[in-house]
Design a protein around this motif. Structure first.
Motif, PDB file in Angstrom:
ATOM      1  N   GLY A   1      60.690  78.525  10.860  1.00  0.00           N
ATOM      2  CA  GLY A   1      59.402  78.004  10.571  1.00  0.00           C
ATOM      3  C   GLY A   1      58.384  78.543  11.354  1.00  0.00           C
ATOM      4  N   GLY A   2      58.681  79.304  12.306  1.00  0.00           N
ATOM      5  CA  GLY A   2      57.740  79.595  13.427  1.00  0.00           C
ATOM      6  C   GLY A   2      57.015  78.579  13.996  1.00  0.00           C
ATOM      7  N   ALA A   3      57.841  77.395  14.328  1.00  0.00           N
ATOM      8  CA  ALA A   3      57.280  75.892  14.611  1.00  0.00           C
ATOM      9  C   ALA A   3      57.650  75.459  15.999  1.00  0.00           C
ATOM     10  CB  ALA A   3      57.675  74.976  13.529  1.00  0.00           C
ATOM     11  N   TYR A   4      57.825  76.052  17.010  1.00  0.00           N
ATOM     12  CA  TYR A   4      58.095  75.694  18.363  1.00  0.00           C
ATOM     13  C   TYR A   4      56.713  75.169  18.825  1.00  0.00           C
ATOM     14  CZ  TYR A   4      62.424  77.806  18.988  1.00  0.00           C
ATOM     15  OH  TYR A   4      63.970  78.320  19.019  1.00  0.00           O
ATOM     16  N   TRP A   5      55.657  75.400  18.188  1.00  0.00           N
ATOM     17  CA  TRP A   5      54.352  74.713  18.571  1.00  0.00           C
ATOM     18  C   TRP A   5      54.363  73.213  18.134  1.00  0.00           C
ATOM     19  CZ3 TRP A   5      51.901  72.563  14.593  1.00  0.00           C
ATOM     20  CH2 TRP A   5      52.118  72.792  13.322  1.00  0.00           C
ATOM     21  N   LEU A   6      55.148  72.977  17.041  1.00  0.00           N
ATOM     22  CA  LEU A   6      55.365  71.731  16.383  1.00  0.00           C
ATOM     23  C   LEU A   6      56.145  70.699  17.535  1.00  0.00           C
ATOM     24  CD1 LEU A   6      54.886  69.479  14.096  1.00  0.00           C
ATOM     25  CD2 LEU A   6      57.012  70.580  12.840  1.00  0.00           C
ATOM     26  N   ILE A   7      57.146  71.243  17.916  1.00  0.00           N
ATOM     27  CA  ILE A   7      58.009  70.375  18.969  1.00  0.00           C
ATOM     28  C   ILE A   7      57.118  70.178  20.233  1.00  0.00           C
ATOM     29  CG2 ILE A   7      60.145  70.808  20.436  1.00  0.00           C
ATOM     30  CD1 ILE A   7      61.227  72.645  18.308  1.00  0.00           C
ATOM     31  N   ASP A   8      56.475  71.402  20.512  1.00  0.00           N
ATOM     32  CA  ASP A   8      55.312  71.192  21.701  1.00  0.00           C
ATOM     33  C   ASP A   8      54.421  69.997  21.511  1.00  0.00           C
ATOM     34  OD1 ASP A   8      56.808  73.072  23.009  1.00  0.00           O
ATOM     35  OD2 ASP A   8      55.090  74.476  22.473  1.00  0.00           O
ATOM     36  N   ALA A   9      53.924  69.887  20.066  1.00  0.00           N
ATOM     37  CA  ALA A   9      52.712  68.978  19.826  1.00  0.00           C
ATOM     38  C   ALA A   9      53.342  67.503  20.054  1.00  0.00           C
ATOM     39  CB  ALA A   9      52.235  69.381  18.463  1.00  0.00           C
ATOM     40  N   ILE A  10      54.551  67.457  19.427  1.00  0.00           N
ATOM     41  CA  ILE A  10      55.274  66.242  19.593  1.00  0.00           C
ATOM     42  C   ILE A  10      55.814  65.617  20.987  1.00  0.00           C
ATOM     43  CG2 ILE A  10      57.402  64.746  19.068  1.00  0.00           C
ATOM     44  CD1 ILE A  10      57.540  66.286  16.197  1.00  0.00           C
ATOM     45  N   VAL A  11      55.972  66.700  21.854  1.00  0.00           N
ATOM     46  CA  VAL A  11      56.505  66.477  23.127  1.00  0.00           C
ATOM     47  C   VAL A  11      54.996  66.124  23.922  1.00  0.00           C
ATOM     48  CG1 VAL A  11      57.437  67.371  25.277  1.00  0.00           C
ATOM     49  CG2 VAL A  11      58.500  67.643  23.149  1.00  0.00           C
ATOM     50  N   SER A  12      54.163  66.752  23.527  1.00  0.00           N
ATOM     51  CA  SER A  12      52.627  66.572  24.349  1.00  0.00           C
ATOM     52  C   SER A  12      52.403  65.186  24.234  1.00  0.00           C
ATOM     53  CB  SER A  12      51.731  67.465  23.863  1.00  0.00           C
ATOM     54  OG  SER A  12      51.272  67.147  22.806  1.00  0.00           O
ATOM     55  N   HIS A  13      52.875  64.300  23.060  1.00  0.00           N
ATOM     56  CA  HIS A  13      52.262  62.960  22.763  1.00  0.00           C
ATOM     57  C   HIS A  13      53.319  61.985  23.575  1.00  0.00           C
ATOM     58  CE1 HIS A  13      48.967  64.051  20.159  1.00  0.00           C
ATOM     59  NE2 HIS A  13      49.777  64.808  19.557  1.00  0.00           N
ATOM     60  N   LEU A  14      54.654  62.182  23.845  1.00  0.00           N
ATOM     61  CA  LEU A  14      55.290  61.407  24.158  1.00  0.00           C
ATOM     62  C   LEU A  14      54.995  60.597  25.498  1.00  0.00           C
ATOM     63  CD1 LEU A  14      58.717  62.936  23.202  1.00  0.00           C
ATOM     64  CD2 LEU A  14      57.800  61.249  22.015  1.00  0.00           C
ATOM     65  N   LEU A  15      54.732  61.311  26.367  1.00  0.00           N
ATOM     66  CA  LEU A  15      54.436  60.351  27.609  1.00  0.00           C
ATOM     67  C   LEU A  15      52.773  60.232  27.951  1.00  0.00           C
ATOM     68  CD1 LEU A  15      57.056  62.371  29.549  1.00  0.00           C
ATOM     69  CD2 LEU A  15      57.526  60.387  28.440  1.00  0.00           C
ATOM     70  N   THR A  16      52.141  60.056  26.946  1.00  0.00           N
ATOM     71  CA  THR A  16      50.562  59.986  27.179  1.00  0.00           C
ATOM     72  C   THR A  16      50.253  58.432  27.310  1.00  0.00           C
ATOM     73  OG1 THR A  16      50.237  60.031  24.681  1.00  0.00           O
ATOM     74  CG2 THR A  16      50.279  62.029  25.919  1.00  0.00           C
ATOM     75  N   PRO A  17      48.930  58.267  27.810  1.00  0.00           N
ATOM     76  CA  PRO A  17      48.526  56.829  27.716  1.00  0.00           C
ATOM     77  C   PRO A  17      48.257  56.352  26.298  1.00  0.00           C
ATOM     78  CG  PRO A  17      47.445  58.224  29.234  1.00  0.00           C
ATOM     79  CD  PRO A  17      48.375  59.256  28.508  1.00  0.00           C
ATOM     80  N   ALA A  18      47.959  57.098  25.317  1.00  0.00           N
ATOM     81  CA  ALA A  18      48.018  56.767  23.974  1.00  0.00           C
ATOM     82  C   ALA A  18      49.234  56.246  23.414  1.00  0.00           C
ATOM     83  CB  ALA A  18      47.429  57.893  22.966  1.00  0.00           C
ATOM     84  N   MET A  19      50.445  56.965  23.685  1.00  0.00           N
ATOM     85  CA  MET A  19      51.653  56.488  23.418  1.00  0.00           C
ATOM     86  C   MET A  19      52.121  55.302  24.007  1.00  0.00           C
ATOM     87  SD  MET A  19      54.249  56.958  21.214  1.00  0.00           S
ATOM     88  CE  MET A  19      54.372  58.687  20.526  1.00  0.00           C
ATOM     89  N   ARG A  20      51.774  55.079  25.279  1.00  0.00           N
ATOM     90  CA  ARG A  20      52.058  53.875  25.847  1.00  0.00           C
ATOM     91  C   ARG A  20      51.227  52.632  25.217  1.00  0.00           C
ATOM     92  NH1 ARG A  20      52.317  57.453  30.221  1.00  0.00           N
ATOM     93  NH2 ARG A  20      50.238  56.852  30.952  1.00  0.00           N
ATOM     94  N   ARG A  21      50.124  52.796  24.921  1.00  0.00           N
ATOM     95  CA  ARG A  21      49.369  51.876  24.166  1.00  0.00           C
ATOM     96  C   ARG A  21      50.005  51.530  22.734  1.00  0.00           C
ATOM     97  NH1 ARG A  21      45.114  54.882  26.354  1.00  0.00           N
ATOM     98  NH2 ARG A  21      44.607  55.951  24.491  1.00  0.00           N
ATOM     99  N   ALA A  22      50.376  52.774  22.211  1.00  0.00           N
ATOM    100  CA  ALA A  22      50.934  52.487  20.801  1.00  0.00           C
ATOM    101  C   ALA A  22      52.488  51.766  20.974  1.00  0.00           C
ATOM    102  CB  ALA A  22      51.180  53.752  20.301  1.00  0.00           C
ATOM    103  N   ILE A  23      53.044  52.143  22.000  1.00  0.00           N
ATOM    104  CA  ILE A  23      54.378  51.210  22.213  1.00  0.00           C
ATOM    105  C   ILE A  23      54.177  49.965  22.476  1.00  0.00           C
ATOM    106  CG2 ILE A  23      56.269  51.161  23.839  1.00  0.00           C
ATOM    107  CD1 ILE A  23      56.414  54.202  23.710  1.00  0.00           C
ATOM    108  N   ALA A  24      53.175  49.650  23.363  1.00  0.00           N
ATOM    109  CA  ALA A  24      52.678  48.143  23.542  1.00  0.00           C
ATOM    110  C   ALA A  24      52.228  47.388  22.497  1.00  0.00           C
ATOM    111  CB  ALA A  24      51.606  48.426  24.790  1.00  0.00           C
ATOM    112  N   ASN A  25      51.746  48.102  21.458  1.00  0.00           N
ATOM    113  CA  ASN A  25      51.366  47.562  20.355  1.00  0.00           C
ATOM    114  C   ASN A  25      52.496  47.326  19.230  1.00  0.00           C
ATOM    115  OD1 ASN A  25      48.427  47.182  20.908  1.00  0.00           O
ATOM    116  ND2 ASN A  25      47.967  49.093  20.061  1.00  0.00           N
TER     117      ASN A  25
END
Length: 136
Positions: free
Chosen positions: A45-69
């Motif tokens: 699918g020419g979508a290594y960028w999609l994996i990168d996009a998901i990974v870029s969110h995993l350890l962010t403050p926004a994800m930590r807030r989402a996990i807290a919620n």
């Protein structure tokens, strides 16, 4: 490995994956691996960028807030890319079907060949694993 999409990639192609024989480490972090099915999706699918996009969110403050919620996001996440007819897309992460997305990323342009794709992401206490729903 080509990162050019294959216009012949289908949803049926992705459903053929029912497990994995290998785990592939993400190039940016050893804390993320992905399965044969996700590797196939990225290549065809020419979508290594999609994996990168998901990974870029995993350890962010926004994800930590989402996990807290919503603590369910700490062990299992449901990611979906939806591609519109004008080739814009939206990537979302949810804790469950039917709930408001915890993460939303607008993608201004993509040549991804499918109208949507789901990638699930599970955490085993050590690392995140990206996999196709059929590989669960």
């Amino acid at each position: 490995m080509s990162n050019q999409p294959n216009e012949h990639l289908t949803h049926a192609d992705l459903r053929q994956f029912t497990g994995t024989t290998a785990w592939y480490r993400h190039r940016m972090t050893a804390k993320v691996v992905f399965t044969d099915g996700v590797k196939y999706l990225a290549e065809k699918g020419g979508a290594y960028w999609l994996i990168d996009a998901i990974v870029s969110h995993l350890l962010t403050p926004a994800m930590r807030r989402a996990i807290a919620n919503d603590g369910r996001l700490s062990t299992l996440q449901f990611w979906r890319l939806e591609v519109a007819a004008d080739q814009t897309a939206v990537l979302t992460c949810r804790a469950d079907d039917g709930v408001t997305p915890a993460i939303t990323q607008k993608i201004p342009s993509t040549d991804f060949p499918l109208d949507h794709v789901d990638i699930w992401c599970g955490f085993d206490g050590e690392r995140w694993t990206l996999y196709l729903p059929s590989e669960h």
